[in-house]
Design an enzyme around this catalytic site. Sequence first.
Site, mmCIF file in Angstrom:
data_model
loop_
_atom_site.group_PDB
_atom_site.id
_atom_site.type_symbol
_atom_site.label_atom_id
_atom_site.label_comp_id
_atom_site.label_asym_id
_atom_site.label_seq_id
_atom_site.Cartn_x
_atom_site.Cartn_y
_atom_site.Cartn_z
ATOM 1 N N GLU A 1 -1.560 -8.907 4.076
ATOM 2 C CA GLU A 1 -1.542 -9.219 5.531
ATOM 3 C C GLU A 1 -3.047 -9.533 5.947
ATOM 4 O OE1 GLU A 1 -1.039 -4.547 5.734
ATOM 5 O OE2 GLU A 1 -0.970 -6.231 4.312
ATOM 6 N N GLY B 1 -8.748 -13.537 34.747
ATOM 7 C CA GLY B 1 -9.311 -14.692 34.490
ATOM 8 C C GLY B 1 -9.355 -15.134 32.957
ATOM 9 N N HIS C 1 -3.632 -5.030 0.454
ATOM 10 C CA HIS C 1 -2.882 -5.445 1.679
ATOM 11 C C HIS C 1 -3.045 -7.085 2.055
ATOM 12 C CE1 HIS C 1 -2.627 -1.704 3.891
ATOM 13 N NE2 HIS C 1 -3.467 -1.132 3.185
ATOM 14 N N CYS D 1 0.848 -1.148 -0.222
ATOM 15 C CA CYS D 1 0.045 -0.144 -0.029
ATOM 16 C C CYS D 1 0.807 1.066 0.020
ATOM 17 C CB CYS D 1 -1.000 -0.074 1.191
ATOM 18 S SG CYS D 1 -2.593 1.115 0.949
#
Length: 539
Positions: free
Chosen positions: A178, A231, A176, A81
């Site tokens: 990715e 948690g 893109h 890009c």
Amino acid sequence: MHDKILILDFGSQVTQLIARRVREAHVYCEIHPNDVSDEFVREYAPKGIILSGSHASTYEDHQLRAPQAVWDLGVPVLGICYGMQTMAVQLGGKVEWSDHREFGYAEVRAHGHTPLLKDIEDFSTAEGHGMLKVWMSHGDKVAALPPGFKLMASTPSCPIAGMADEARGYYAVQFHPEVTHTSKGREMIERFVLGICRAKADWVMKDHIEEAVALIRKQVGDEEVILGLSGGVDSSVAAALIHRAIGDQLTCVFVDHGLLRLDEGKMVMDMFAGRLHAKVVHIDASEQFLGHLAGVTDPEQKRKIIGREFVEVFQAEAKKLSNAKWLAQGTIYPDVVESGGTKTKKATTIKSHHNVGGLPETLGLKLLEPLRDLFKDEVRQLGVALGLPPEMVYRHPFPGPGLGVRILGEVKRDYADLLRRADAIFIEELRKTIATEQDAAAGLCEPQQVGKSWYDLTSQAFAVFLPVKSVGVMGDGRTYDYVVALRAVQTTDFMTAHWAHLPYSLLGRCSNRIINEVRGLNRVVYDVSGKPPATIEWE
């Protein structure tokens, strides 16, 4: 020594996804700002270099360029890009404004059988042209190729969507690769890293554990560390990793801020004090948190308040530990990038996270974030490698601010009580509902996923409390009660996500149970927004 790929960040929100794709090929890589020195690039000695995208324009920021050493080093370079545009400008090409900006899905035609794209295609046209399904996000475009380059890809509105100088090993694409929306993107990056750069695929999670443990020991020394335990997956894995490194020098602090899931406190104490054999201190601070949140409706302010109160609790607990100098957090990269807190400081802020945005400069503890550069799926891999039980590692993520960012507007105890019960019903139904062959035939799941629970087939699922009332009818009477939204997404990296196509029968059971079992709620809706444009959490 591992072979290394250098990723230069120009400020894209998804730069770390490039690193993730490289790591999936088992090649070590690091992200550094685009304005590093020529000396740094030479000393790093990469096998290849990748230039990221950016929210900037080549017209607006003439300083946003790659170091000259990138072109002098003699290693392959991939521009993505904005990385393609700066490659074009720096090597003698031309970039101009596009009168047809492209944001989202696009179909790109491959040209020239280059080493990067040869035999990679999603489908062919009637004329026999190989086509790729990709994700675009650009306003500028390359208008003229630099000397020595040839056309590699195009779209009707972007005639130069890819270019290559095979002699020098320079490749660039306007889309893109990715992101998961580019279906062959992983294959493209793997081909660049392994095929064109010829990097060795020898980096695995075991190596990361050894390196992280060594770094933690070096940073901490003989000092003590306190860690905020929620948690959730992130803090659990962080606790296990730090505990492996320094043992009883770690004290886990579990804060009940009144915004936890149903029965969360008991589960956390049983799991961590019992399984991890770590020191765990349980603090009930619900009155403190809810008191400070009273009357606050702005989501950014809520996150800041929750972060501030966490810090106060930790500081108070740290005073009881004579040698406590470190505050550990389960911050992962999606938290950092959404807060505009990447190493380069170039990404725009989407929203602050209490882990990275709520810490005042006056904090009396040093910050330890061993998962800061990892994605959620990598954190899970790390947890498995550390020997944590599946029910801990594959639990859906839960935000540090808890239900505070799942209650829109002001946070009230009554709202939290309604929400945690609705959320528990949703999760229970997801766990006990198994994907069927009919679900696969309807396209709701893949054939190989039949037999798994819908909880395991979703990456994150939860309920959201909406502070609006709607009219309903129950029995012979009129009701005017609150609304909850159910949210379930599927993703591999939590940077982008698709809403989960749950069976209608499952959603129907959830709605019926919530309305009948949780007094005060009379309407249930389902969120069908992807990321982007929405974020996964509502606030």
